[in-house]
Motif scaffolding. Structure first.
Motif, mmCIF file in Angstrom:
data_model
loop_
_atom_site.group_PDB
_atom_site.id
_atom_site.type_symbol
_atom_site.label_atom_id
_atom_site.label_comp_id
_atom_site.label_asym_id
_atom_site.label_seq_id
_atom_site.Cartn_x
_atom_site.Cartn_y
_atom_site.Cartn_z
ATOM 1 N N GLN A 167 10.020 -5.430 -12.166
ATOM 2 C CA GLN A 167 11.159 -5.084 -11.316
ATOM 3 C C GLN A 167 10.731 -4.001 -10.339
ATOM 4 O OE1 GLN A 167 14.382 -6.441 -11.535
ATOM 5 N NE2 GLN A 167 14.895 -5.297 -9.682
ATOM 6 N N ALA A 168 10.622 -4.372 -9.066
ATOM 7 C CA ALA A 168 10.233 -3.417 -8.031
ATOM 8 C C ALA A 168 11.469 -2.763 -7.421
ATOM 9 C CB ALA A 168 9.428 -4.113 -6.947
ATOM 10 N N SER A 169 11.312 -1.506 -7.020
ATOM 11 C CA SER A 169 12.412 -0.775 -6.391
ATOM 12 C C SER A 169 11.848 0.329 -5.513
ATOM 13 C CB SER A 169 13.328 -0.179 -7.459
ATOM 14 O OG SER A 169 12.618 0.731 -8.270
ATOM 15 N N GLY A 170 12.726 0.950 -4.736
ATOM 16 C CA GLY A 170 12.334 2.100 -3.942
ATOM 17 C C GLY A 170 12.173 1.856 -2.465
ATOM 18 N N GLY A 171 12.321 0.624 -2.040
ATOM 19 C CA GLY A 171 12.201 0.332 -0.623
ATOM 20 C C GLY A 171 13.359 0.906 0.175
ATOM 21 N N GLY A 172 13.224 0.848 1.492
ATOM 22 C CA GLY A 172 14.278 1.351 2.351
ATOM 23 C C GLY A 172 13.864 1.377 3.802
ATOM 24 N N LEU A 173 14.714 2.002 4.606
ATOM 25 C CA LEU A 173 14.468 2.140 6.033
ATOM 26 C C LEU A 173 14.086 3.590 6.337
ATOM 27 C CD1 LEU A 173 14.622 1.228 9.015
ATOM 28 C CD2 LEU A 173 17.087 1.732 8.918
ATOM 29 N N VAL A 174 12.915 3.795 6.919
ATOM 30 C CA VAL A 174 12.457 5.136 7.272
ATOM 31 C C VAL A 174 11.895 5.124 8.691
ATOM 32 C CG1 VAL A 174 11.932 5.777 4.889
ATOM 33 C CG2 VAL A 174 10.144 4.766 6.331
ATOM 34 N N GLN A 175 11.697 6.313 9.230
ATOM 35 C CA GLN A 175 11.066 6.424 10.537
ATOM 36 C C GLN A 175 9.561 6.583 10.372
ATOM 37 O OE1 GLN A 175 13.077 9.645 12.556
ATOM 38 N NE2 GLN A 175 14.631 8.248 13.357
ATOM 39 N N GLY A 234 10.151 -8.189 -5.285
ATOM 40 C CA GLY A 234 9.946 -7.645 -3.947
ATOM 41 C C GLY A 234 10.987 -6.622 -3.566
ATOM 42 N N THR A 235 10.553 -5.646 -2.774
ATOM 43 C CA THR A 235 11.460 -4.638 -2.237
ATOM 44 C C THR A 235 11.114 -4.419 -0.768
ATOM 45 O OG1 THR A 235 12.329 -2.387 -2.569
ATOM 46 C CG2 THR A 235 9.981 -2.700 -2.989
ATOM 47 N N GLN A 236 12.127 -4.374 0.083
ATOM 48 C CA GLN A 236 11.923 -4.318 1.522
ATOM 49 C C GLN A 236 11.620 -2.894 1.981
ATOM 50 O OE1 GLN A 236 12.166 -6.884 4.060
ATOM 51 N NE2 GLN A 236 11.284 -5.224 5.294
ATOM 52 N N VAL A 237 10.574 -2.764 2.759
ATOM 53 C CA VAL A 237 10.237 -1.502 3.411
ATOM 54 C C VAL A 237 10.275 -1.737 4.918
ATOM 55 C CG1 VAL A 237 8.432 0.207 3.832
ATOM 56 C CG2 VAL A 237 8.835 -0.655 1.514
ATOM 57 N N THR A 238 11.081 -0.966 5.616
ATOM 58 C CA THR A 238 11.187 -1.083 7.060
ATOM 59 C C THR A 238 10.898 0.272 7.689
ATOM 60 O OG1 THR A 238 12.878 -2.796 6.837
ATOM 61 C CG2 THR A 238 12.656 -1.741 8.992
ATOM 62 N N VAL A 239 9.933 0.285 8.602
ATOM 63 C CA VAL A 239 9.537 1.527 9.264
ATOM 64 C C VAL A 239 9.851 1.391 10.746
ATOM 65 C CG1 VAL A 239 7.683 3.172 9.665
ATOM 66 C CG2 VAL A 239 7.683 1.774 7.583
ATOM 67 N N SER A 240 10.722 2.238 11.229
ATOM 68 C CA SER A 240 11.095 2.185 12.641
ATOM 69 C C SER A 240 10.234 3.143 13.450
ATOM 70 C CB SER A 240 12.564 2.539 12.811
ATOM 71 O OG SER A 240 12.799 3.863 12.392
ATOM 72 N N SER A 241 10.019 2.779 14.696
ATOM 73 C CA SER A 241 9.159 3.602 15.563
ATOM 74 C C SER A 241 9.952 4.661 16.301
ATOM 75 C CB SER A 241 8.417 2.722 16.559
ATOM 76 O OG SER A 241 9.342 1.987 17.332
#
Length: 124
Positions: free
Chosen positions: A4-12, A117-124
Protein backbone atom coordinates in the motif's frame (compact mmCIF):
# COMPACT_ATOMS: atom_id res chain seq x y z
CA UNK A 1 2.54 -9.81 0.11
CA UNK A 2 0.21 -6.82 -0.15
CA UNK A 3 1.64 -3.35 -0.70
CA UNK A 4 0.00 0.00 0.00
CA UNK A 5 1.70 3.16 -1.24
CA UNK A 6 0.88 6.60 0.14
CA UNK A 7 2.26 10.10 0.53
CA UNK A 8 1.83 11.52 -2.93
CA UNK A 9 0.52 14.99 -3.60
CA UNK A 10 0.86 18.28 -5.41
CA UNK A 11 3.98 20.35 -4.67
CA UNK A 12 5.95 23.13 -6.30
CA UNK A 13 9.34 22.64 -7.90
CA UNK A 14 12.09 22.54 -5.30
CA UNK A 15 9.87 21.17 -2.56
CA UNK A 16 9.95 17.74 -0.94
CA UNK A 17 7.69 14.75 -0.44
CA UNK A 18 8.09 11.46 1.36
CA UNK A 19 6.37 8.41 -0.01
CA UNK A 20 5.64 5.36 2.11
CA UNK A 21 4.84 1.79 1.18
CA UNK A 22 3.43 -0.50 3.85
CA UNK A 23 3.60 -4.25 3.36
CA UNK A 24 1.58 -7.04 4.88
CA UNK A 25 1.12 -10.75 4.46
CA UNK A 26 4.64 -12.21 4.45
CA UNK A 27 8.01 -11.67 6.10
CA UNK A 28 8.89 -8.22 4.87
CA UNK A 29 12.64 -8.65 5.22
CA UNK A 30 12.54 -11.49 2.67
CA UNK A 31 11.97 -8.96 -0.11
CA UNK A 32 14.12 -6.60 -2.05
CA UNK A 33 11.96 -3.50 -2.44
CA UNK A 34 11.81 -1.02 -5.28
CA UNK A 35 10.13 2.16 -6.42
CA UNK A 36 9.05 2.72 -10.00
CA UNK A 37 7.17 5.58 -11.65
CA UNK A 38 5.05 6.13 -14.69
CA UNK A 39 4.48 9.52 -16.26
CA UNK A 40 1.53 10.17 -18.60
CA UNK A 41 2.17 8.67 -22.01
CA UNK A 42 5.39 7.01 -20.92
CA UNK A 43 6.47 3.56 -19.84
CA UNK A 44 6.96 2.72 -16.20
CA UNK A 45 10.58 3.25 -15.16
CA UNK A 46 12.85 2.22 -12.33
CA UNK A 47 13.51 4.83 -9.64
CA UNK A 48 15.26 3.16 -6.71
CA UNK A 49 15.83 -0.17 -5.02
CA UNK A 50 16.86 -1.25 -1.54
CA UNK A 51 18.26 -4.57 -0.39
CA UNK A 52 16.61 -6.82 2.16
CA UNK A 53 18.67 -5.48 5.03
CA UNK A 54 18.63 -1.91 3.79
CA UNK A 55 22.38 -1.84 3.43
CA UNK A 56 22.38 -1.58 -0.35
CA UNK A 57 20.62 0.93 -2.59
CA UNK A 58 20.61 1.89 -6.25
CA UNK A 59 19.02 4.82 -8.07
CA UNK A 60 18.31 5.93 -11.58
CA UNK A 61 20.74 8.66 -12.59
CA UNK A 62 18.17 11.45 -12.78
CA UNK A 63 17.25 11.15 -9.08
CA UNK A 64 20.67 10.52 -7.56
CA UNK A 65 21.45 13.06 -4.90
CA UNK A 66 17.79 14.11 -4.61
CA UNK A 67 15.93 10.92 -3.67
CA UNK A 68 16.67 8.53 -0.82
CA UNK A 69 15.15 5.09 -0.40
CA UNK A 70 15.04 3.53 3.05
CA UNK A 71 13.24 0.78 4.91
CA UNK A 72 12.13 -0.07 8.41
CA UNK A 73 11.77 -3.84 8.62
CA UNK A 74 10.23 -3.59 12.09
CA UNK A 75 7.40 -1.50 10.60
CA UNK A 76 7.19 -3.43 7.30
CA UNK A 77 7.57 -0.16 5.45
CA UNK A 78 9.80 1.42 2.85
CA UNK A 79 10.14 5.11 2.15
CA UNK A 80 11.17 7.35 -0.69
CA UNK A 81 12.33 10.77 0.44
CA UNK A 82 12.17 13.07 -2.57
CA UNK A 83 13.91 16.44 -2.32
CA UNK A 84 14.41 19.23 -4.86
CA UNK A 85 11.51 17.93 -6.87
CA UNK A 86 11.28 18.87 -10.54
CA UNK A 87 8.29 18.96 -12.90
CA UNK A 88 9.78 15.96 -14.72
CA UNK A 89 9.35 13.92 -11.53
CA UNK A 90 5.59 14.11 -12.02
CA UNK A 91 4.27 10.55 -12.25
CA UNK A 92 2.40 7.82 -10.48
CA UNK A 93 4.85 6.16 -8.13
CA UNK A 94 4.63 2.44 -7.43
CA UNK A 95 6.34 0.29 -4.85
CA UNK A 96 7.21 -3.29 -5.66
CA UNK A 97 8.58 -6.38 -3.95
CA UNK A 98 11.10 -8.85 -5.34
CA UNK A 99 11.27 -12.23 -3.61
CA UNK A 100 14.23 -13.48 -5.64
CA UNK A 101 16.73 -10.67 -5.13
CA UNK A 102 17.26 -10.38 -8.86
CA UNK A 103 20.34 -8.77 -10.32
CA UNK A 104 18.06 -7.07 -12.82
CA UNK A 105 16.43 -4.89 -10.16
CA UNK A 106 15.78 -2.15 -12.74
CA UNK A 107 13.32 -4.32 -14.65
CA UNK A 108 9.62 -4.49 -13.83
CA UNK A 109 9.61 -8.23 -14.51
CA UNK A 110 11.97 -8.81 -11.57
CA UNK A 111 9.20 -7.89 -9.12
CA UNK A 112 6.50 -10.23 -7.92
CA UNK A 113 4.17 -7.83 -6.14
CA UNK A 114 3.05 -4.25 -6.75
CA UNK A 115 1.29 -1.54 -4.83
CA UNK A 116 -1.54 0.50 -6.29
CA UNK A 117 0.45 3.68 -6.97
CA UNK A 118 0.39 7.18 -5.56
CA UNK A 119 0.30 10.34 -7.68
CA UNK A 120 3.09 12.89 -7.41
CA UNK A 121 2.59 16.17 -9.25
CA UNK A 122 5.28 18.85 -9.32
CA UNK A 123 4.31 22.25 -10.65
CA UNK A 124 6.80 24.68 -12.10
Amino acid sequence: VQLQASGGGLVQAGESLRLSCAASGRTFSDYVMGWFRQAPGKEREFVAVISRSGGGTEYRDSVKGRFTISRDNAKNTIYLQMNSLKPEDTAVYYCAADARSSNTFYRETSYNFWGQGTQVTVSS
